[in-house]
Design a protein around this motif. Structure first.
Motif, PDB file in Angstrom:
ATOM      1  N   ASP A 281      47.427  38.100  68.747  1.00 39.33           N
ATOM      2  CA  ASP A 281      47.791  38.120  70.158  1.00 39.33           C
ATOM      3  C   ASP A 281      47.966  36.669  70.585  1.00 39.33           C
ATOM      4  N   PRO A 286      53.277  37.141  80.417  1.00 38.13           N
ATOM      5  CA  PRO A 286      54.584  37.801  80.499  1.00 38.13           C
ATOM      6  C   PRO A 286      55.551  36.995  81.362  1.00 38.13           C
ATOM      7  N   SER A 310      50.780  40.616  75.696  1.00 40.16           N
ATOM      8  CA  SER A 310      51.342  41.184  76.917  1.00 40.16           C
ATOM      9  C   SER A 310      52.738  40.649  77.228  1.00 40.16           C
ATOM     10  N   THR A 313      58.160  42.507  75.194  1.00 38.51           N
ATOM     11  CA  THR A 313      58.852  43.492  76.025  1.00 38.51           C
ATOM     12  C   THR A 313      59.488  44.613  75.219  1.00 38.51           C
ATOM     13  N   ARG A 378      54.487  50.638  78.321  1.00 37.41           N
ATOM     14  CA  ARG A 378      54.512  49.303  77.742  1.00 37.41           C
ATOM     15  C   ARG A 378      53.147  48.928  77.195  1.00 37.41           C
ATOM     16  N   ASP A 379      53.145  48.364  75.985  1.00 41.88           N
ATOM     17  CA  ASP A 379      51.894  47.901  75.391  1.00 41.88           C
ATOM     18  C   ASP A 379      52.120  46.575  74.690  1.00 41.88           C
ATOM     19  N   SER A 380      51.044  45.981  74.208  1.00 35.62           N
ATOM     20  CA  SER A 380      51.106  44.627  73.655  1.00 35.62           C
ATOM     21  C   SER A 380      51.708  44.563  72.260  1.00 35.62           C
TER      22      SER A 380
END
Length: 593
Positions: A281, A286, A310, A313, A378-380
């Motif tokens: 990560d 964002p 995060s 996209t 939406r997720d990471s």
């Protein structure tokens, strides 16, 4: 629609692994996580800054004088590269400039690597085309009429799968027109997006009839700086590219590159960047300025080495992607560098399928039609999901509802009735149901400067006008062309040394095309203006047959005119230039198609 496998008997395999290892020891020493071993390097003696729109070159020079620094504008926006004297601490200067009220931001100029690693050659196929439904998408669109800029190490323009796609680009490393690939990375990325369709050769790119604009921004080791990226991106936007692909790590971290991406968005384009190959990560916030892509494998699972967070996209196939290589060959590559041009190619298909769609609408349809993976929504790991070319193009073709809602805009400060002097900071509040494309600050009805990214912040040099009452207003435009003008705000200018009113109009020249020329295809329309009060206060507007086609601030205006959409016969091109005092001049020519 047919597509070709990378196992074509015409394929020639190049020793990419050895070449990559030799050219990029920092990456070769990495683990499978990709670029984890790259040092965090910054250009010595350089700082990137974003000025408030309207700040004059003279005022910026005065601001930098205590540091012994000089600034060079990157493109036509408000981005500048500050060069410091020998021995100066870039970090210390950055910290001071970041707090200056006339600047929007200041950051060090970071070095970033390409986001690609190669795999051993094998006789595979382009599995990713089937996964994203490319063949179905190609029944409706193959990318014609759209230009995709690949900001990279250059492109092999002699490759048989790319040669017919190439349009002129630029080399920002050597400042020349030579965009030959010095590493191989750029050619691989270009092939994934635009390798020709149905030419009985090698591989197929997602948008195999799109135009390919090579913009070299990296050295032979596939490293570049944020400043070079920002400069290449603004240039590509000015040359008419609708999509820009940046397959490099750490791009979304830079405010300068985000500003350049917003500049491209203001011209109707979209910027696609790689999430990175660190397998972690990244902790990056964002941003709405660009699309950030993570990589998936053939099982629709995020690869172990793809970065996430995060800021992601959307996701796309990025493992064992067969593509073009320098010297006319083909090879399987992997990395978020490969996932990124897959998305860029799909965007090209959508824009080609429905040219009237705004970039914001294209982006929203791309997300809403993606195949949802991982956690719902939406997720990471996957963003909104794995890109689905078939569904995205189908949605673009079917989209009919136009955005007709204009932005809301108002002057935030100064307040009406305020007495001002010197350099005046002006803030503008602007919102839209889809997104604001640009905001213009107008003084006495004349455009002073344009800002393409929030917060919309301007600097007005009130010493250029006579003392007394003057009117400020703001004009906001969204991607669909809807526009609103704010209510006027009256302020009282009171400077110790008042200037005489400027009554001299700008000098304007329409440089190309020539008067009486016969035009066809994509035509570069360019104009140049000068003024006795300097270029900073000039605004230019280009009208084609009486309809506003483009606008610019400063000395230069450039517009790519698609004459295919114009009828046969005579057409009038007119350029109107205004200075900060409202003086204007006009020039026009006639051409035929």
């Amino acid at each position: 629609m047919q597509h070709r496998s990378a196992s074509s008997p015409l394929m020639r395999l190049a020793p990419i692994v050895l070449a990559w290892t030799a050219c990029m020891p920092a990456l070769a020493a990495s683990t499978a996580a990709g670029n984890a071993a790259m040092p965090a390097a910054f250009a010595p003696g350089r700082v990137l800054i974003g000025t408030r729109a309207g700040l004059s070159d003279e005022a910026l020079a005065a601001l930098l004088a205590p540091h012994g620094a000089k600034a060079r504008r990157l493109g036509r926006g408000a981005l500048h590269l500050v060069e410091l004297p020998a021995g100066a601490s870039a970090s210390a200067v950055r910290d001071q400039l970041a707090r200056h009220p006339l600047l929007k931001f200041a950051e060090l100029d970071r070095m970033v690597p390409a986001a690609l690693t190669t795999n051993d050659p094998y006789l595979g196929s382009e599995w990713h085309l089937t996964k994203v439904g490319a063949s179905t998408a190609w029944d409706s669109s193959q990318g014609s009429g759209v230009t995709i800029a690949v900001l990279d190490t250059g492109v092999d323009a002699t490759h048989p799968d790319l040669a017919t796609r190439i349009v002129p680009g630029w080399n920002f490393v050597d400042n020349s027109a030579n965009t030959a690939d010095v590493n191989g990375h750029g050619t691989a990325v270009a092939g994934a997006a635009t390798a020709s369709l149905n030419n009985s050769l090698g591989v197929a790119g997602l948008a195999g009839q799109a135009r390919l604009m090579p913009v070299r921004i990296a050295d032979a080791n596939a490293y570049t700086y944020w400043s070079t990226l920002a400069q290449g991106l603004t240039w590509a936007a000015d040359q008419g590219a609708r999509v820009a692909n940046i397959s490099f790590v750490g791009v979304a971290t830079s405010q300068a590159v985000q500003d350049a991406a917003n500049y491209m968005r203001s011209k109707g384009g979209l910027v696609v960047v790689a999430a990175g190959n660190n397998g972690v990560d990244e902790g990056i916030a964002p941003t709405s300025s660009m699309l950030v892509v993570s990589a998936t494998d053939s099982t629709d699972t995020k690869t172990s080495w793809s970065s996430y967070g995060s800021f992601v996209t959307i996701s796309a196939p990025g493992q064992d992607i067969w593509t073009t290589t320098r010297g006319g060959g083909y090879q399987a590559w992997w990395g978020t560098s490969m996932a990124t041009p897959v998305v860029a190619g799909v965007i090209g298909l959508m824009m080609s399928a429905q040219p009237s769609l705004s970039n914001s609408k294209v982006e929203s349809l791309l997300y809403s039609t993606s195949t949802d993976l991982g956690a719902a929504g939406r997720d990471s790991y996957y963003g909104y999901g794995r890109v689905n070319a078939a569904a995205a193009v189908r949605a673009a073709v079917s989209a009919t509802a136009a955005d007709t809602l204009a932005p809301s805009v108002s002057i935030g400060s100064p307040a009406s009735g305020t007495t001002v002097s010197g350099q005046v900071n002006v803030s503008v509040n602007a919102t839209d149901n889809v997104g604001v494309s640009r905001v213009e600050l107008r003084v006495n009805g004349n455009t002073l400067a344009t800002d393409t990214s929030a917060p919309y912040a301007f600097t007005w040099d009130s010493t250029k006008l006579a003392n007394g009452s003057h009117t400020l207003s703001a004009y906001a435009v969204d991607a669909a062309g809807n526009a609103s003008l704010s209510a006027d705000v009256s302020v009282n200018v009171s400077n110790a040394s008042s200037v005489a009113a400027d009554t001299t109009p700008p000098v304007i020249a329409l440089l190309s095309p020539a008067n009486g020329a016969v035009v066809s295809g994509s035509v570069n329309v360019s104009a140049s203006a000068s003024d006795n009060s300097g270029a900073a206060g000039i605004s230019q507007r280009l009208y084609i047959d009486g309809k506003l086609a483009a606008s610019a601030t400063g000395a230069s205006l450039s517009y790519s005119w698609n004459t295919r959409k114009a009828g046969a016969g005579t057409h009038t091109l007119q350029v109107v230039a205004k200075d900060a005092a409202g003086n204007s001049s006009t020039t026009s020519i006639k051409v035929s198609r």
